[in-house]
Design an enzyme around this catalytic site. Structure first.
Site, PDB file in Angstrom:
ATOM      1  N   TYR A 240      -5.983  -9.979   7.544  1.00 55.19           N
ATOM      2  CA  TYR A 240      -6.817 -10.412   6.410  1.00 55.19           C
ATOM      3  C   TYR A 240      -7.087  -9.228   5.481  1.00 55.19           C
ATOM      4  O   TYR A 240      -6.993  -9.342   4.258  1.00 55.19           O
ATOM      5  CB  TYR A 240      -8.146 -11.001   6.911  1.00 55.19           C
ATOM      6  N   GLU A 241      -7.434  -8.099   6.088  1.00 55.15           N
ATOM      7  CA  GLU A 241      -7.732  -6.897   5.297  1.00 55.15           C
ATOM      8  C   GLU A 241      -6.505  -6.485   4.481  1.00 55.15           C
ATOM      9  O   GLU A 241      -6.589  -6.235   3.278  1.00 55.15           O
ATOM     10  CB  GLU A 241      -8.154  -5.757   6.242  1.00 55.15           C
ATOM     11  N   ARG A 242      -5.357  -6.443   5.148  1.00 52.39           N
ATOM     12  CA  ARG A 242      -4.136  -5.988   4.450  1.00 52.39           C
ATOM     13  C   ARG A 242      -3.728  -6.988   3.375  1.00 52.39           C
ATOM     14  O   ARG A 242      -3.345  -6.582   2.278  1.00 52.39           O
ATOM     15  CB  ARG A 242      -3.015  -5.761   5.474  1.00 52.39           C
TER      16      ARG A 242
END
Ligand SMILES: Cc1cc2nc3c(=O)[nH]c(=O)nc-3n(C[C@H](O)[C@H](O)[C@H](O)COP(=O)(O)OP(=O)(O)OC[C@H]3O[C@@H](n4cnc5c(N)ncnc54)[C@H](O)[C@@H]3O)c2cc1C
Length: 378
Positions: A240-242
Site C-alpha cells: 500500500y505504501e509503495r
C-alpha cells in the site's frame, strides 16, 4: 476513460481541501512541521482517511480507483512532507490493522484514526535494520496478558505527534520470517521515549523521530493478527505504501514541469524565450512520456488490485520508476530555472530536496530492483 462522475466528485473534494487547508500553510509548516491534531480531524470529517475502509469503522468502503483519485490530488500538495504525513495515516500505519486487526483493535484504534481523532505512525526501521527489515532487534516478550517491548526505532514519520504506532518487533528467535509480531503501541505508555526529533534535508513539513522503548508494556490484545506473522503482514502493508508513491509522483512531477514551462515561456535568453530551444522542449517531452508510462502502469496495477491479483512485481517496478523520475524531473526543472532555481523562494528547491527521498524511503531503488529481479527469476 477511467473515472466517472463519482470519482470526479471525490477529486473536487480533495482538491478543495488541498487548495484551502493545506497549500496556503505549507511554507509555515516547513519551519514548524504540520500540526497533525489540527489538520487530521478535518480530513477525517470529509471521510478522506477511510476511502477504502469498512463503513463499520467509519470508512467509505470505496474501491482502488477512488483511492487513486485521492492520491492523485494529494500529489498537488506543494510539499512532499505534508503528503507523507497524511499517507502515513492512510497507506502506511493502518492497512494491516484494517486487514488483520481484531474487532477490538479496529474499534479502539482504527475507527478514531479514520475519524482523524488519533494520529498514527509506522515504526519498522531501526538503527541496524532499514532495507533488511528482518534484521530488526526490537523485542516483544509475552508476560501474562501483556507484551513487554524493548528496543529502538529510527526515522519514524509522525512519531513526535502520534497517538499510536503500528510497530514491528521480534517475538521469537527462529530464523526466517515467522518470528515477528505487529503491535499497536499507544505513545502514552510508560517506557515510550521520543529520544530525538530529527533534522532533515527535505520533507520538513513532517516530523521524524528516533524512538526508544524501555520495558514498555502493551496488552496482549494489541497484537495485530497472529504472533509470528507480523513480518508477513508488514510485507503486505508495504504494498500500500509503495503503491501510494506512484500517483503522487506523476502528479507532483507534472506540477513541476508546468511551473517550469510557465517560467521558460517568458524567460528571454539570447533574444528568444527559452521554450523555443529544442533541447529543452525535447527534455520536457521525455519527462511527460515517462509520466504517462507511470500513470498507465498505475492504472494497470489498479485493475490488478480490483481483480484481487498480486501486484507486487508491478508495484515494485512503479516505485522504482517513480523515484528515479521524480529526481530527474526535479533536478532538470531546477536546471531550467538557472540561478532562480537555486533560490529558496522558488518552490522548485523544495521539490528537489523532497524528491530525493523517493529513491530511499519505503524500500530503496536497489531493493525494488532486487524484488523485480527475484520475481523474474534472474
Ligand atoms: C525522512 C524519512 C522518513 C522515514 N519514515 C519512516 C517511517 O515512517 N517508518 C519507518 O519504519 N521507516 C521510515 N524511514 C526509513 C526508510 O524506510 C529507510 O531509510 C529505508 O528503508 C532505507 O533503510 P536505511 O536508511 O537503513 O538504509 P540501508 O539499509 O543502510 O541502505 C543504505 C543504502 O544501501 C543501498 N542498499 C541497501 N540494500 C542493498 C542491496 N541489497 N543491494 C544494493 N544496494 C543496497 C540502498 O541504496 C540504500 O539506500 C524514513 C526515512 C526517512 C529518511
Amino acid at each position: 476513460m477511467y473515472f466517472n462522475e463519482d470519482h470526479e466528485a471525490l477529486r473536487a473534494l480533495v482538491k478543495r481541501f488541498v487548495d484551502k487547508e493545506i497549500n496556503p500553510y505549507v511554507d509555515e509548516w516547513e519551519k514548524s512541521s504540520m500540526p497533525l491534531h489540527e489538520v487530521f480531524p478535518k480530513l477525517g470529517e470529509l471521510g478522506l482517511f477511510g476511502i477504502r475502509y469498512d463503513p463499520a469503522y467509519g470508512g467509505q468502503g470505496l474501491d482502488d480507483w477512488f483511492d487513486t483519485v485521492f492520491l492523485e490530488e494529494l500529489g498537488h500538495i506543494k510539499a512532499v512532507g505534508a503528503q507523507a504525513s497524511i499517507l502515513v495515516q492512510t497507506h502506511l500505519a493502518t492497512p494491516a490493522l484494517h486487514e488483520f486487526g481484531s474487532e477490538h483493535l479496529k474499534k479502539t484504534w482504527l475507527e478514531p484514526a479514520i475519524a482523524g481523532r488519533l494520529v498514527s505512525a509506522l515504526a519498522i526501521t531501526e538503527p541496524g535494520a532499514g532495507s533488511d527489515v528482518a534484521a530488526l532487534r526490537t523485542r516483544a516478550v509475552r508476560d501474562g496478558d501483556e507484551y513487554v517491548i524493548n528496543g529502538s526505532k529510527l526515522f519514524i514519520t509522525n512519531a513526535v505527534q502520534a497517538d499510536f504506532l503500528t510497530l514491528l518487533a521480534r517475538t521469537g528467535d527462529k530464523p526466517g520470517y515467522h518470528s515477528f509480531g505487529l503491535f499497536v503501541v499507544p505513545t502514552d505508555s510508560p517506557g515510550f521515549v521520543v529520544s530525538k526529533e530529527l533534522d532533515k534535508l527535505g520533507w520538513r513539513c513532517s516530523n521524524t523521530a528516533e524512538l526508544f522503548f524501555d520495558d514498555l508494556r502493551v496488552p496482549a490484545e494489541n497484537l495485530i493478527g497472529e504472533e509470528g506473522e507480523g513480518f508477513i503482514y508488514q510485507m503486505k502493508q508495504f504494498q500500500y505504501e509503495r503503491f501510494s508513491s506512484l500517483p503522487i509522483s506523476y502528479v507532483t512531477a507534472r506540477d513541476m514541469i508546468d511551473m517550469t514551462v510557465d517560467y521558460i515561456k517568458q524567460r528571454i535568453v539570447f533574444g528568444k524565450p527559452l521554450i523555443t530551444r529544442q533541447v529543452l522542449r525535447h527534455r520536457l517531452a521525455d519527462w511527460v512520456t515517462q509520466i504517462e508510462c507511470l500513470k498507465q502502469l498505475t492504472y494497470h496495477i489498479v485493475r490488478m488490485k480490483m481483480d484481487k491479483r498480486d501486484a507486487t512485481r508491478e508495484i515494485s517496478m512503479g516505485k522504482l520508476m517513480a523515484g528515479r523520475m521524480l529526481r530527474e524531473v526535479a533536478d532538470g526543472c531546477l536546471q531550467m530555472f538557472g540561478g532562480m532555481g537555486y533560490m529558496n523562494e522558488n518552490p522548485i528547491t523544495r521539490y528537489w530536496r523532497d524528491g530525493r527521498l523517493a529513491s530511499i524511503g519505503a524500500g530503496a531503488d536497489e531493493i525494488m530492483s532486487e524484488i523485480i529481479a527475484r520475481m523474474e527469476g534472474f
